[in-house]
Design a protein around this motif. Structure first.
Motif, PDB file in Angstrom:
ATOM      1  N   TYR A   1       0.822  -1.216   0.000  1.00  0.00           N
ATOM      2  CA  TYR A   1       0.000   0.000   0.000  1.00  0.00           C
ATOM      3  C   TYR A   1       0.854   1.263   0.000  1.00  0.00           C
TER       4      TYR A   1
ATOM      5  N   ASP B   1     -14.481   1.173  -3.127  1.00  0.00           N
ATOM      6  CA  ASP B   1     -13.482   0.149  -2.867  1.00  0.00           C
ATOM      7  C   ASP B   1     -12.305   0.774  -2.116  1.00  0.00           C
ATOM      8  N   GLY B   2     -11.374  -0.052  -1.665  1.00  0.00           N
ATOM      9  CA  GLY B   2     -10.158   0.475  -1.070  1.00  0.00           C
ATOM     10  C   GLY B   2      -9.152   0.825  -2.152  1.00  0.00           C
TER      11      GLY B   2
ATOM     12  N   THR C   1     -18.014   1.767   2.581  1.00  0.00           N
ATOM     13  CA  THR C   1     -16.684   1.304   2.221  1.00  0.00           C
ATOM     14  C   THR C   1     -16.176   0.283   3.227  1.00  0.00           C
ATOM     15  N   HIS C   2     -15.296  -0.592   2.774  1.00  0.00           N
ATOM     16  CA  HIS C   2     -14.632  -1.544   3.670  1.00  0.00           C
ATOM     17  C   HIS C   2     -13.193  -1.101   3.937  1.00  0.00           C
ATOM     18  N   SER C   3     -12.896   0.146   3.581  1.00  0.00           N
ATOM     19  CA  SER C   3     -11.557   0.683   3.779  1.00  0.00           C
ATOM     20  C   SER C   3     -11.566   1.717   4.906  1.00  0.00           C
TER      21      SER C   3
ATOM     22  N   THR D   1      -9.191   3.569   5.730  1.00  0.00           N
ATOM     23  CA  THR D   1      -8.469   4.734   5.204  1.00  0.00           C
ATOM     24  C   THR D   1      -9.409   5.638   4.416  1.00  0.00           C
TER      25      THR D   1
ATOM     26  N   SER E   1      -3.682  -4.030   1.417  1.00  0.00           N
ATOM     27  CA  SER E   1      -4.508  -3.038   0.736  1.00  0.00           C
ATOM     28  C   SER E   1      -5.306  -2.160   1.686  1.00  0.00           C
ATOM     29  N   ALA E   2      -5.128  -2.364   3.002  1.00  0.00           N
ATOM     30  CA  ALA E   2      -5.822  -1.573   4.025  1.00  0.00           C
ATOM     31  C   ALA E   2      -7.333  -1.638   3.853  1.00  0.00           C
ATOM     32  N   VAL E   3      -7.856  -2.868   3.713  1.00  0.00           N
ATOM     33  CA  VAL E   3      -9.295  -3.077   3.583  1.00  0.00           C
ATOM     34  C   VAL E   3      -9.712  -4.271   4.435  1.00  0.00           C
TER      35      VAL E   3
ATOM     36  N   GLU F   1      -9.388 -10.841  -1.216  1.00  0.00           N
ATOM     37  CA  GLU F   1      -9.744  -9.502  -1.664  1.00  0.00           C
ATOM     38  C   GLU F   1     -10.620  -9.577  -2.917  1.00  0.00           C
TER      39      GLU F   1
END
Length: 254
Positions: A66, A97-98, A119-121, A123, A146-148, A186
Motif C-alpha cells: 500500500y 473500494d479500497g 466502504t470496507h476501507s 483509510t 490493501s488496508a481493507v 480480496e
C-alpha cells in the motif's frame, strides 16, 4: 540463446503483444516448451509475468504494498478519480473500494455533496470525515496489504447492503485475464460488493491496462464501464472496445 537474452526477448514480447504462447515462441526459437516454461516461472518469481495456461501475461505493477502504491502514477490516478467522482450524483448510495485511486476519488468529491458512502476501507472512511456524506464502514479482518476489510465477516456484512453505484479498484485489466487482483480473499470481497450495486465502474489508471494479476474479480460483462486515462489507440483498449466494453475517458486532454 543465453537465458538472460531469452528473458529480455520474452519481456519484449509481453510488452509488444500483451501475452506469450509458450508453444509458439518455443518453435520460433528452436527450444523446448519446458525451457520456455522455466523462463516464464523465473519471470513470474521476479514479478514480471503472470503464468496462465499455455503461456504468460504481463504482471501488474499495482500489486505492490500500500505504501509503495501511493507514489505510483499519482497524476494518472487523479485523472481517473476526477472522472469517477463525476458519476456520483446527489443523494446516491455509493460503495467505494479500497486503494489509492479511491482515495483520490474522495479528494475529487465536493465536500458538501450529500450522499451515502459505504466502504470496507478504514483509510477511505477516515478521509471522508470533513465531507457532508453519510459514511458506513464495513468491518472484518484487516487485509493490511490493501488496508481493507476482507474475509467471511466482511463478505457477510456486504451482503446486507444495497447501493446505486460501486467504484471498483483492480490491479489488472487484460482482454484474456479480465479484471484481476492479487489476493483471493480480496477478489471475493470485491465480487460481494459488486453484487450489491446496481452499476459497477472500474477505476483503471493507465499502468493497469494490458496487465494481469492472479485472481479474477468479475467478468467484463458484469461492469457498466471502465474509467481510464489509457491512450485510445492502446491495443488492449481497442480490443475491449471491439468486444463491447464501455470506456470512459479520464484524460482531460480528450
Amino acid at each position: 540463446m543465453l537465458a538472460a537474452a531469452r528473458k529480455d526477448l520474452l519481456l519484449a514480447r509481453l510488452r509488444r503483444d500483451g501475452r506469450i504462447v509458450a508453444k509458439k515462441i518455443a518453435l520460433e526459437l528452436g527450444l523446448s516448451e519446458d525451457s520456455i516454461r522455466r523462463d516464464l516461472r523465473g519471470l513470474e518469481a521476479a514479478g514480471l509475468a503472470v503464468r496462465v495456461y499455455g503461456g504468460a501475461l504481463p504482471a501488474s505493477p499495482a500489486v505492490a504494498d500500500y505504501a509503495t502504491r501511493t507514489s505510483v502514477a499519482p497524476e494518472s490516478k487523479r485523472d481517473v478519480a476526477a472522472a469517477a467522482a463525476a458519476l456520483i450524483e446527489p443523494g446516491a448510495t455509493v460503495i467505494l473500494d479500497g486503494g489509492t485511486t479511491t482515495l483520490a476519488v474522495v479528494e475529487a468529491l465536493p465536500r458538501m455533496l450529500e450522499c451515502t458512502i459505504i466502504t470496507h476501507s478504514p483509510t477511505v472512511a477516515g478521509s471522508l470525515l470533513e465531507h457532508a456524506a453519510d459514511v458506513f464502514l464495513i468491518g472484518g479482518r484487516l487485509f493490511k496489504h490493501s488496508a481493507v476489510a476482507c474475509g467471511a465477516a466482511a463478505v457477510e456484512a456486504a451482503n446486507t447492503i444495497s447501493a446505486d453505484l460501486f467504484l471498483l479498484g483492480v490491479t489488472g485489466v487484460h482482454p484474456a485475464a479480465g479484471l484481476t487482483t492479487g489476493d483471493p480473499d480480496e477478489a471475493a470481497m470485491k465480487r460481494a460488493l459488486a453484487s450489491r450495486a446496481a452499476e459497477t465502474y472500474v477505476l483503471a489508471s493507465a499502468e493497469k491496462i494490458g496487465t494481469a494479476s492472479r485472481y479474477t474479480v468479475v467478468p467484463f460483462d458484469a461492469v457498466a464501464g471502465i474509467v481510464t486515462d489509457g491512450e485510445p489507440d492502446d491495443a488492449t483498449l481497442r480490443e475491449l472496445t471491439a468486444a463491447g466494453v464501455r470506456l470512459i475517458s479520464a484524460d482531460a486532454r480528450r
